[in-house]
Scaffold this motif. Structure first.
Motif, PDB file in Angstrom:
ATOM      1  N   LEU A  32       9.115  -5.498   3.588  1.00 16.73           N
ATOM      2  CA  LEU A  32       7.898  -4.864   3.104  1.00 16.73           C
ATOM      3  C   LEU A  32       6.649  -5.322   3.859  1.00 16.73           C
ATOM      4  CD1 LEU A  32       6.836  -2.865   1.061  1.00 16.73           C
ATOM      5  CD2 LEU A  32       6.478  -4.749  -0.508  1.00 16.73           C
ATOM      6  N   PRO A  33       6.476  -6.600   4.225  1.00 15.23           N
ATOM      7  CA  PRO A  33       5.284  -6.959   5.003  1.00 15.23           C
ATOM      8  C   PRO A  33       5.231  -6.283   6.384  1.00 15.23           C
ATOM      9  CG  PRO A  33       6.277  -8.936   4.098  1.00 15.23           C
ATOM     10  CD  PRO A  33       7.198  -7.802   3.797  1.00 15.23           C
ATOM     11  N   ILE A  34       6.386  -6.119   7.018  1.00 20.59           N
ATOM     12  CA  ILE A  34       6.420  -5.446   8.319  1.00 20.59           C
ATOM     13  C   ILE A  34       6.088  -3.969   8.148  1.00 20.59           C
ATOM     14  CG2 ILE A  34       7.925  -4.778  10.228  1.00 20.59           C
ATOM     15  CD1 ILE A  34       9.394  -7.400   9.866  1.00 20.59           C
ATOM     16  N   TYR A  39       2.343   0.530   8.665  1.00 17.10           N
ATOM     17  CA  TYR A  39       1.643   1.616   7.981  1.00 17.10           C
ATOM     18  C   TYR A  39       0.131   1.476   8.156  1.00 17.10           C
ATOM     19  CZ  TYR A  39       0.166   4.791   4.327  1.00 17.10           C
ATOM     20  OH  TYR A  39      -0.432   5.807   3.648  1.00 17.10           O
ATOM     21  N   ARG A  40      -0.359   0.274   8.060  1.00 16.27           N
ATOM     22  CA  ARG A  40      -1.790   0.036   8.222  1.00 16.27           C
ATOM     23  C   ARG A  40      -2.237   0.344   9.654  1.00 16.27           C
ATOM     24  NH1 ARG A  40      -1.916  -4.702   6.105  1.00 16.27           N
ATOM     25  NH2 ARG A  40      -2.302  -3.929   4.022  1.00 16.27           N
ATOM     26  N   LEU A  41      -1.400   0.019  10.630  1.00 19.15           N
ATOM     27  CA  LEU A  41      -1.733   0.335  12.014  1.00 19.15           C
ATOM     28  C   LEU A  41      -1.692   1.848  12.272  1.00 19.15           C
ATOM     29  CD1 LEU A  41       0.208  -2.476  13.886  1.00 19.15           C
ATOM     30  CD2 LEU A  41      -2.269  -2.218  13.731  1.00 19.15           C
ATOM     31  N   ALA A  42      -0.792   2.542  11.608  1.00 19.67           N
ATOM     32  CA  ALA A  42      -0.647   3.983  11.828  1.00 19.67           C
ATOM     33  C   ALA A  42      -1.582   4.812  10.959  1.00 19.67           C
ATOM     34  CB  ALA A  42       0.786   4.404  11.557  1.00 19.67           C
ATOM     35  N   SER A  43      -2.284   4.220  10.022  1.00 21.19           N
ATOM     36  CA  SER A  43      -3.120   5.007   9.113  1.00 21.19           C
ATOM     37  C   SER A  43      -4.274   5.689   9.832  1.00 21.19           C
ATOM     38  CB  SER A  43      -3.649   4.131   7.981  1.00 21.19           C
ATOM     39  OG  SER A  43      -4.516   3.141   8.508  1.00 21.19           O
ATOM     40  N   LEU A 148      -6.601  -4.162   0.675  1.00 20.99           N
ATOM     41  CA  LEU A 148      -5.609  -3.771  -0.319  1.00 20.99           C
ATOM     42  C   LEU A 148      -4.233  -3.725   0.329  1.00 20.99           C
ATOM     43  CD1 LEU A 148      -7.430  -0.868  -2.151  1.00 20.99           C
ATOM     44  CD2 LEU A 148      -6.856  -3.088  -3.093  1.00 20.99           C
ATOM     45  N   PRO A 149      -3.182  -3.952  -0.449  1.00 21.25           N
ATOM     46  CA  PRO A 149      -1.842  -3.797   0.138  1.00 21.25           C
ATOM     47  C   PRO A 149      -1.587  -2.336   0.513  1.00 21.25           C
ATOM     48  CG  PRO A 149      -1.722  -4.275  -2.205  1.00 21.25           C
ATOM     49  CD  PRO A 149      -3.152  -4.416  -1.815  1.00 21.25           C
ATOM     50  N   ALA A 150      -0.661  -2.126   1.425  1.00 14.76           N
ATOM     51  CA  ALA A 150      -0.408  -0.772   1.920  1.00 14.76           C
ATOM     52  C   ALA A 150       0.169   0.123   0.836  1.00 14.76           C
ATOM     53  CB  ALA A 150       0.532  -0.832   3.107  1.00 14.76           C
TER      54      ALA A 150
END
Length: 161
Positions: A32-34, A39-43, A148-150
């Protein structure tokens, strides 16, 4: 942090059997952290417009087929050549005075209604294609705060009691 070491590698995580199934490099099983870091990089690459089919209501293939077969033009949409040329001998005596639609319906029916419900609002629907009326709403809210978490539950949707 979780992807910093291997993000720009040619075959990332290829030496980690915990994440990759082997030399085929087809299946991934990420923590989940990966996944949240990716996801954060691709947002920033993802669109704000979600692919909701309700957004494209009456602008799909079935609605265009229905509009063409009814010889109508959807407002804001393309105009088609008529699919049927009505040259019926029984309709020759029709005029504005003896039109039955003036007796029953005094206001004209909107084109959107005629295309969405062809069997209800048209006299002779031929070769119409029924489109889906609506689909469930997408309840996704894009997080603006990077701390915030993804993957989290937004209380704006439904507060947890």
């Amino acid at each position: 942090d979780a992807v910093y070491e291997w993000f720009y590698d040619h075959l990332p995580l290829s030496d980690e059997p915990k994440y990759i199934n082997g030399s085929s490099y087809r299946r991934w099983k990420l923590d989940l952290p990966i996944m949240s870091a990716l996801y954060r990089l691709a947002s920033s690459l993802l669109s704000d417009l979600q692919d909701s089919s309700n957004y494209f209501y009456l602008f799909n293939r079935e609605s265009f087929i229905t509009a063409k077969s009814l010889n109508m033009c959807i407002p804001g949409g393309p105009k088609f050549e008529p699919l049927f040329r009505d040259t019926d001998a029984k309709d020759e005596d029709w005029n504005e005075f003896n039109d039955i639609n003036k007796l029953i319906i005094r206001a004209p029916i909107r084109t959107e209604y005629r295309v969405a419900f062809p069997y209800l609002y048209n006299n002779r629907p031929r070769k119409v294609s029924l489109a889906i009326y609506h689909e469930p709403m997408i309840m996704y809210i894009k997080a603006e705060d990077p701390d915030l978490p993804a993957f989290y539950f937004d209380p704006l949707i439904k507060p947890i009691d």
